[in-house]
Scaffold this motif. Sequence first.
Motif: not given
Length: 326
Positions: A21-39
């Motif tokens: 899961c973390l590997a799949m999400l990681a490319p979305a976190f390359t911006v400065e202040k990313p936000i994840l919603i854990d539903c």
Amino acid sequence: MAGPEHADPATLHIPVLLDECLAMLAPAFTVEKPILIDCTLGMGGHTHAVLERFPNVTVIGIDRDPEAISIASRRLNTFGSRFHAVHTTYDHVDEVAQEYGHDGKVEAVLMDLGVSSLQLDEEKRGFSYAVDAPLDMRMNPTDGPTAADLIAHMSAAELTRILRIYGEERFASRIARNIVTEREKTPILRTGQLADIVRRSIPAPARRTGGNPSKRTFQALRIAVNDELRILEHALPRALSSIRIGGRLVVESYQSLEDRIVKDIFKRGATDQAPPEMPVIPPHLQARLTLLTRGAQRAHTQEQEHNPRSASVRLRGAQIIAPWKE
């Protein structure tokens, strides 16, 4: 033994397919202040791992269960303002994105569907057929009818439909008829009572294979009590519309009905909608998603041996390549 409300965060379970899961999400976190919603916050396992591994990420955790909110908030309080909890159902993901996202958009959304370890392991919640307990099954124990309420008032036909559709139970009509017969003698208020009715309703040869005979009935009632499939059907497009271009939606499903809904909406989003004869596909008919898995990813044998609950997991992910509009 301490209950979940007193659990040491260091001893809480590790989520299924966590590294994947973390590997799949990681490319979305390359911006400065990313936000994840854990539903599906639960006890905060996924969120804790994200906050620990990606120090630039802020996580907004959604859960309908107030006990889960309390446990996760205590577990994650060391991360300060990088974590926020929201007590609601996850079909409100778009509203959460509007409140906490950048211009109403977030970089990623994670959904770990089904019943949580907290709910399964706490006997009084009535999710388990293995222990006699009040027949409740509400993910939010302060809201809505219990499983006991449903089977007390539904007709045999309604019960049959729920067991057949949500539980894929081939002996649904027989179980439903026996529930109606038994409730005329005495109220069915305990998980043990229901499990006994199911066991007596299923022919002996069928009980010898496929695990506990109550599994499908309990799954069906849990889905009905918590309106899980309708919420998922509403949540997926709302999540996709809340993720910015380049962001990702990652979903873990644990039964075929959930996975079918996820698979269908991902497939539709990853397919051009133009007629085959159209020489140039206009932007509004082009695919809006890129799939991140070929089919569904499953837990490897070692993880299944360590955690039997991982045996049924199906992991799918998609990246947003064009704005999502229904």
